[in-house]
Design a protein around this motif. Structure first.
Motif, PDB file in Angstrom:
ATOM      1  N   GLY A   1       4.575   5.378 -10.926  1.00 63.13           N
ATOM      2  CA  GLY A   1       5.316   6.454 -10.284  1.00 63.13           C
ATOM      3  C   GLY A   1       5.616   6.170  -8.825  1.00 63.13           C
ATOM      4  O   GLY A   1       6.046   7.070  -8.104  1.00 63.13           O
ATOM      5  N   ILE A   2       5.372   4.963  -8.369  1.00 63.12           N
ATOM      6  CA  ILE A   2       5.620   4.598  -6.968  1.00 63.12           C
ATOM      7  C   ILE A   2       6.991   3.924  -6.885  1.00 63.12           C
ATOM      8  O   ILE A   2       7.143   2.763  -7.243  1.00 63.12           O
ATOM      9  CB  ILE A   2       4.525   3.659  -6.431  1.00 63.12           C
ATOM     10  N   ASN A   3       8.000   4.667  -6.421  1.00 66.08           N
ATOM     11  CA  ASN A   3       9.366   4.149  -6.401  1.00 66.08           C
ATOM     12  C   ASN A   3       9.559   3.009  -5.408  1.00 66.08           C
ATOM     13  O   ASN A   3      10.456   2.176  -5.570  1.00 66.08           O
ATOM     14  CB  ASN A   3      10.338   5.280  -6.060  1.00 66.08           C
TER      15      ASN A   3
ATOM     16  N   ASN B   1       1.136   2.211   2.399  1.00 65.57           N
ATOM     17  CA  ASN B   1      -0.067   3.062   2.520  1.00 65.57           C
ATOM     18  C   ASN B   1       0.201   4.505   2.122  1.00 65.57           C
ATOM     19  O   ASN B   1      -0.730   5.232   1.757  1.00 65.57           O
ATOM     20  CB  ASN B   1      -0.591   3.008   3.952  1.00 65.57           C
ATOM     21  N   VAL B   2       1.468   4.910   2.197  1.00 67.50           N
ATOM     22  CA  VAL B   2       1.816   6.288   1.817  1.00 67.50           C
ATOM     23  C   VAL B   2       1.408   6.564   0.371  1.00 67.50           C
ATOM     24  O   VAL B   2       1.008   7.678   0.002  1.00 67.50           O
ATOM     25  CB  VAL B   2       3.326   6.520   2.019  1.00 67.50           C
ATOM     26  N   HIS B   3       1.463   5.531  -0.452  1.00 65.49           N
ATOM     27  CA  HIS B   3       1.192   5.716  -1.894  1.00 65.49           C
ATOM     28  C   HIS B   3      -0.143   5.115  -2.335  1.00 65.49           C
ATOM     29  O   HIS B   3      -0.352   4.885  -3.527  1.00 65.49           O
ATOM     30  CB  HIS B   3       2.325   5.069  -2.712  1.00 65.49           C
ATOM     31  N   LYS B   4      -1.048   4.856  -1.366  1.00 69.37           N
ATOM     32  CA  LYS B   4      -2.286   4.167  -1.737  1.00 69.37           C
ATOM     33  C   LYS B   4      -3.158   4.974  -2.695  1.00 69.37           C
ATOM     34  O   LYS B   4      -3.946   4.413  -3.448  1.00 69.37           O
ATOM     35  CB  LYS B   4      -3.074   3.791  -0.494  1.00 69.37           C
TER      36      LYS B   4
ATOM     37  N   TYR C   1      -5.084  -2.791 -10.572  1.00 67.73           N
ATOM     38  CA  TYR C   1      -4.595  -3.662  -9.514  1.00 67.73           C
ATOM     39  C   TYR C   1      -5.767  -4.298  -8.768  1.00 67.73           C
ATOM     40  O   TYR C   1      -6.774  -3.618  -8.515  1.00 67.73           O
ATOM     41  CB  TYR C   1      -3.722  -2.896  -8.521  1.00 67.73           C
ATOM     42  N   ILE C   2      -5.631  -5.540  -8.415  1.00 63.99           N
ATOM     43  CA  ILE C   2      -6.672  -6.266  -7.681  1.00 63.99           C
ATOM     44  C   ILE C   2      -6.143  -6.558  -6.279  1.00 63.99           C
ATOM     45  O   ILE C   2      -5.097  -7.185  -6.120  1.00 63.99           O
ATOM     46  CB  ILE C   2      -7.022  -7.589  -8.385  1.00 63.99           C
ATOM     47  N   ARG C   3      -6.911  -6.017  -5.232  1.00 62.08           N
ATOM     48  CA  ARG C   3      -6.455  -6.186  -3.857  1.00 62.08           C
ATOM     49  C   ARG C   3      -6.443  -7.668  -3.491  1.00 62.08           C
ATOM     50  O   ARG C   3      -7.391  -8.395  -3.711  1.00 62.08           O
ATOM     51  CB  ARG C   3      -7.340  -5.401  -2.893  1.00 62.08           C
ATOM     52  N   LYS C   4      -5.324  -8.106  -2.883  1.00 54.27           N
ATOM     53  CA  LYS C   4      -5.154  -9.503  -2.495  1.00 54.27           C
ATOM     54  C   LYS C   4      -5.057  -9.653  -0.975  1.00 54.27           C
ATOM     55  O   LYS C   4      -5.589 -10.607  -0.398  1.00 54.27           O
ATOM     56  CB  LYS C   4      -3.866 -10.056  -3.142  1.00 54.27           C
ATOM     57  N   GLN C   5      -4.374  -8.659  -0.303  1.00 56.49           N
ATOM     58  CA  GLN C   5      -4.145  -8.793   1.138  1.00 56.49           C
ATOM     59  C   GLN C   5      -3.857  -7.424   1.728  1.00 56.49           C
ATOM     60  O   GLN C   5      -3.188  -6.598   1.129  1.00 56.49           O
ATOM     61  CB  GLN C   5      -2.949  -9.739   1.384  1.00 56.49           C
ATOM     62  N   THR C   6      -4.395  -7.192   2.917  1.00 51.59           N
ATOM     63  CA  THR C   6      -4.148  -5.937   3.632  1.00 51.59           C
ATOM     64  C   THR C   6      -3.218  -6.192   4.807  1.00 51.59           C
ATOM     65  O   THR C   6      -3.445  -7.093   5.624  1.00 51.59           O
ATOM     66  CB  THR C   6      -5.463  -5.333   4.154  1.00 51.59           C
ATOM     67  N   LEU C   7      -2.124  -5.379   4.851  1.00 51.01           N
ATOM     68  CA  LEU C   7      -1.174  -5.454   5.959  1.00 51.01           C
ATOM     69  C   LEU C   7      -1.308  -4.189   6.811  1.00 51.01           C
ATOM     70  O   LEU C   7      -2.075  -3.262   6.494  1.00 51.01           O
ATOM     71  CB  LEU C   7       0.247  -5.576   5.427  1.00 51.01           C
ATOM     72  N   LYS C   8      -0.533  -4.094   7.905  1.00 53.99           N
ATOM     73  CA  LYS C   8      -0.603  -2.944   8.807  1.00 53.99           C
ATOM     74  C   LYS C   8      -0.210  -1.657   8.102  1.00 53.99           C
ATOM     75  O   LYS C   8      -0.878  -0.624   8.240  1.00 53.99           O
ATOM     76  CB  LYS C   8       0.294  -3.180  10.012  1.00 53.99           C
ATOM     77  N   ASN C   9       0.864  -1.691   7.334  1.00 53.21           N
ATOM     78  CA  ASN C   9       1.384  -0.475   6.695  1.00 53.21           C
ATOM     79  C   ASN C   9       1.366  -0.534   5.177  1.00 53.21           C
ATOM     80  O   ASN C   9       1.955   0.324   4.514  1.00 53.21           O
ATOM     81  CB  ASN C   9       2.810  -0.190   7.161  1.00 53.21           C
ATOM     82  N   ALA C  10       0.740  -1.604   4.631  1.00 52.45           N
ATOM     83  CA  ALA C  10       0.790  -1.738   3.172  1.00 52.45           C
ATOM     84  C   ALA C  10      -0.383  -2.585   2.660  1.00 52.45           C
ATOM     85  O   ALA C  10      -1.093  -3.225   3.441  1.00 52.45           O
ATOM     86  CB  ALA C  10       2.099  -2.368   2.749  1.00 52.45           C
TER      87      ALA C  10
END
Length: 870
Positions: free
Chosen positions: A462-464, A482-485, A492-501
């Motif tokens: 549901g994340i457009n 991050n709005v849809h975190k 899902y397996i976390r691979k990398q963290t960015l500033k806004n995503a």
């Protein structure tokens, strides 16, 4: 001091094992050569000579691109070099240190199989020779076709066989070079061939026998009819051992060894083969202008090679000749069938050599396509042959195997227009292998798969704003802002963290990444593996392919001879076991084609073999005596090939050997003058000719003084008539020999017709009965541009010679000394002056026909001394 790196240490170790070859050392995309190899290759190939390292550590170095190596190797082989190919035996990416390397093949002039290194119309023979008492054992193989033969011959015939087979490389025992220097000197002087010395043990009978039965997988050689072979067996073993050492691949296409049948072949010595210009001209050494060059209209390389064999080695047994003749006759008479067969043959590639490349593991995809296209023509060829009635054509129809399964396999697996390499992909048809199709799909449809995957994940989560991306560090990933975190699926397996995503992966995406990133490489590897499997499957049919190619070659030659006859008004000669030789309006097969049939003057010959045995042919220079006698030999040879001949009518009583003594040249490297060469060749004829032979003589005795020359020529002619009784044509300027016809009923005189008008003469090129007493040499000299003053003086001298005038002192008046200085010079003995008639009578009285050639020469020498004293 040169510091030896690990790589150079590896090179040096490999080079020690191949000192007699140029080592092509694979380094990345190049084959590199070092030290003396580099210097030699730079000179022969014209490539840049560089250096590895600098200063005292500099190593001479030269290289060629690996993808273009074949063209460079071809030039080196033509220059008489051997090349050892040293390849990388492992993937450089997998090597922890120095890449493993090793020699995968040694290419020599006698072992090439590549099309670019071979002449498609000639066999390429590797030959081994072993001497044993009074015999020479010969064995030869054409690696490109699998033809393997053996023959034991008398020593004096060795160089005749060299001339017939024209080997590219000769294997000799090492002891030969040490113990037989004269033999080695003659090979170097007469043969353009690479010589390779091999250990003597390889030629030993027991060793050779073991090598051969192991190769053929048999318990004996009885099945090949070779159990009784003499020293040739040792030569054959050496051949196989050498091929194993140099090729390092399967030799299974060499399926049999055959004993060459001398009893059904017309034998011709080296001099005869050369003077008749069968396969190449004497002066230019070119094929064009030779008999083979004129009659070769073959459509396939296999046919061209077989035609050369038929020309060089005609048949002797009349039944076998007629067997071929009838096949030619049927195709001659059925022009529509001949035309259809030749059209089909024109679309057939060299099946014989392609099958060898397949068997040896050296065929590429284009070779297989060529094979498939050739096989696709065979059903139509077989259907056409099904209508033939002669035995030879019917047997070819039976032998012709269409190999439908091979055609279907190649058609289903290989693309119609494959690339020349077999490791870069693009070879295998879509639909042949499901795994390959999947890899190709993944490689070609990556973007659409990602788009579909992204759409599915958006719908599921549901994340457009969800998107799928890729970078070289992390590979494929799913990026969610991050709005849809809070809506991120738990899978899902976390691979990398960015500033806004955040970026994630899934097992499915990871699997796809593995597939798509390696799809191209895996597809190329799989295609290569599949191609090797296909090639191995085709190699199973090698024996059937060889039999079929043999049938195609014979059909091609028969159709060629029939077409030649139809286009040039040839007739089928009658072949008999009698000694009669009768040809009406015969034409020279080469000159007739080059001059045009209308401008060539035909001539007859009729020797019944019982009464008429020898023709003495006199006439002027340039009138055509030599052309005529060569013409007769060539027509007999063509007839015994099974060919039609250019004539109006012909009866050929088969000959067992053809001898020619035509022209001569010095062999200074062997210390032999022109006259010695002439006498050697003549001695060979007198010692080996039989009643069934055909002897062609041209100007015997011209290499010495007139007295000696006429004496030798007279004695030889008598000896042939009395002792050998062979059919003989003798062209001569010795008009005295015409008197032989007065002594022997089986000797007849003929001459070349001439018409005179004042100082001009016309050569009519026609053979007519009777002798002549003029040579017209002065006329020929004038035509050649000799100064007018010389011509006029020569005419005066000739006139006085012919009238045999003497001065008051009994000296010849035709060339008086004019100056005091000339008078002081030693006087040259003039042999045939006024005593000419007496000399002829004295020769007759000797009755030298009952003497051996040596006794006759001694008697004639005594006569010469006595007459000179008088």
């Amino acid at each position: 001091m040169i510091t030896e790196t690990p790589m150079m240490r590896q090179y040096n170790e490999i080079k020690k094992q191949h000192k007699d070859a140029l080592l092509f050392f694979r380094m990345g995309d190049f084959y590199e050569l070092f030290f003396e190899d580099a210097k030699l290759a730079s000179k022969v190939l014209g490539i840049t000579l560089t250096a590895r390292s600098k200063g005292e550590s500099a190593v001479p170095m030269a290289g060629v691109p690996h993808h273009a190596a074949e063209s460079y190797i071809r030039r080196l082989i033509k220059a008489g070099q051997k090349v050892a190919i040293c390849d990388q035996l492992q993937d450089p990416d997998e090597a922890k240190g120095i890449v493993d390397r090793g020699v995968t093949r040694i290419i020599t002039p006698g072992t090439v199989t590549e099309d670019t290194l071979l002449e498609d119309k000639s066999n390429n023979y590797l030959m081994a020779v072993l001497e044993a008492k009074d015999m020479m054992g010969l064995s030869w193989v054409d690696l490109s076709t699998g033809r393997f033969e053996v023959e034991d011959v008398q020593k004096e015939r060795l160089f005749d066989e060299f001339a017939r087979l024209n080997p590219s490389e000769l294997l000799l025992p090492e002891e030969t070079a040490k113990n037989n220097t004269s033999f080695m000197e003659r090979i170097h002087a007469e043969c353009d061939v690479m010589i390779t010395f091999r250990p003597d043990w390889e030629f030993a009978g027991d060793t050779a026998y073991r090598i051969l039965v192991e190769h053929f997988g048999t318990t004996s050689l009885e099945g090949f009819g070779c159990e009784d072979v003499g020293p040739a067996l040792g030569a054959a073993g050496a051949v196989i051992q050498y091929l194993k050492e140099t090729q390092r691949t399967s030799l299974k296409h060499i399926m049999r060894v055959q004993k060459y049948r001398l009893d059904n072949r017309v034998l011709m010595d080296k001099a005869t083969q050369q003077s008749l210009e069968l396969a190449q001209t004497i002066r230019t050494r070119d094929r064009e202008g030779s008999l083979l060059g004129v009659i070769d209209q073959t459509k396939t390389p296999m046919g061209a090679r077989l035609l050369r064999e038929w020309v060089i080695s005609p048949l002797r047994v009349s039944a076998d000749i007629k067997y071929r003749q009838l096949g030619v006759k049927e195709l001659f008479e059925n022009s529509a069938l001949r035309r259809e067969l030749r059209d089909i043959l024109g679309n057939i590639y060299d099946i014989e050599r392609i099958s060898t490349k397949v068997s040896c593991g050296r065929a590429n995809a284009r070779d297989l396509i060529g094979l498939k296209q050739s096989l696709s023509k065979l059903p139509a060829l077989k259907e056409k042959l099904g209508f033939c009635i002669t035995d030879i054509l019917a047997s070819l129809e039976q032998q012709l195997d269409v190999l439908e399964e091979v055609r279907i396999l190649i058609g289903a697996s290989i693309v119609p227009d494959p690339p020349p390499t077999i490791k870069e992909g693009g070879l295998i048809r879509e639909g042949y292998d499901a795994s390959l199709d999947e890899l190709r799909y993944v490689s070609k449809n990556g973007k659409s798969w990602i788009a579909n995957f992204q759409a599915e994940e958006i719908a599921r989560s549901g994340i457009n704003s969800l998107k799928v991306g890729y970078n070289k560090v992390f590979g494929y990933y799913i990026e969610v802002t991050n709005v849809h975190k809070d809506n991120i699926p738990q899978s899902y397996i976390r691979k990398q963290t960015l500033k806004n995503a955040e970026r994630f992966i899934t097992p499915e995406l990871k699997d796809y990444e593995t597939k798509v990133l390696t799809a191209d490489e895996r597809a190329r590897d799989l295609e290569y593996d599949l191609f090797i499997q296909i090639r191995e499957k085709v190699s199973v049919y090698t024996a059937r392919l060889q039999r079929t190619s043999e049938a195609i070659a014979v059909l091609d030659v028969l159709a060629t001879l029939a077409n030649l006859a139809a286009e040039n008004r040839y007739i089928m000669p009658e072949i008999t076991d009698d000694l009669e030789l009768k040809i009406i309006d015969g034409r020279h097969p080469v000159l007739d084609r080059r001059l045009g049939g209308e401008s060539f003057v035909p001539n007859d010959i009729h020797l019944d073999g019982a009464q008429d045995k020898i023709m003495v042919i006199t006439g002027p220079n340039m009138a055509g005596k030599s052309t005529y006698i060569r013409q007769v030999a060539l027509l007999v040879l063509m007839g015994q090939m099974g060919s039609f001949i250019p004539a109006k009518e012909a009866v050929i009583g088969t000959v067992d050997r053809i001898f020619t003594r035509v022209g001569a040249s010095d062999e200074l490297s062997r210390g032999q003058s022109t006259f010695m060469v002439e006498m050697n060749e003549t001695a060979n004829i007198l010692n080996n000719a039989t009643e069934r032979s055909l002897i062609i003589l041209d100007e015997i005795g011209r290499g010495t003084s007139t007295f000696d020359g006429i004496s030798i020529a007279w004695a030889i002619t008598e000896y042939i008539y009395q002792h050998i009784r062979a059919r003989t044509l003798f062209a001569t300027h010795y008009h005295e020999l015409t008197e032989l016809a007065l002594l022997f009923p089986g000797i007849r005189n003929f001459n070349i017709a001439v018409r005179e008008w004042g100082d001009e003469i016309v050569f009519l090129r026609k053979i007519v009965d009777g002798g002549t007493d003029k040579s017209y040499g002065i006329h020929v000299a004038r035509l050649a541009g000799i100064p007018k003053e010389v011509i006029q003086r020569a005419r005066i001298i000739l006139n006085n010679l012919e009238t045999a005038t003497l001065d008051v002192n009994g000296k010849p008046k035709f060339a008086p000394l004019k100056t005091e200085q000339e008078k002081k010079q030693p006087k040259q003995l003039k042999l045939f002056t006024s005593k000419q008639d007496m000399v002829t009578e004295e020769i007759k009285k000797l009755d030298i026909s009952r003497m051996s050639p040596l006794e006759a020469l001694n008697k004639l020498d005594e006569l010469k001394k006595r007459l000179e004293g008088e």
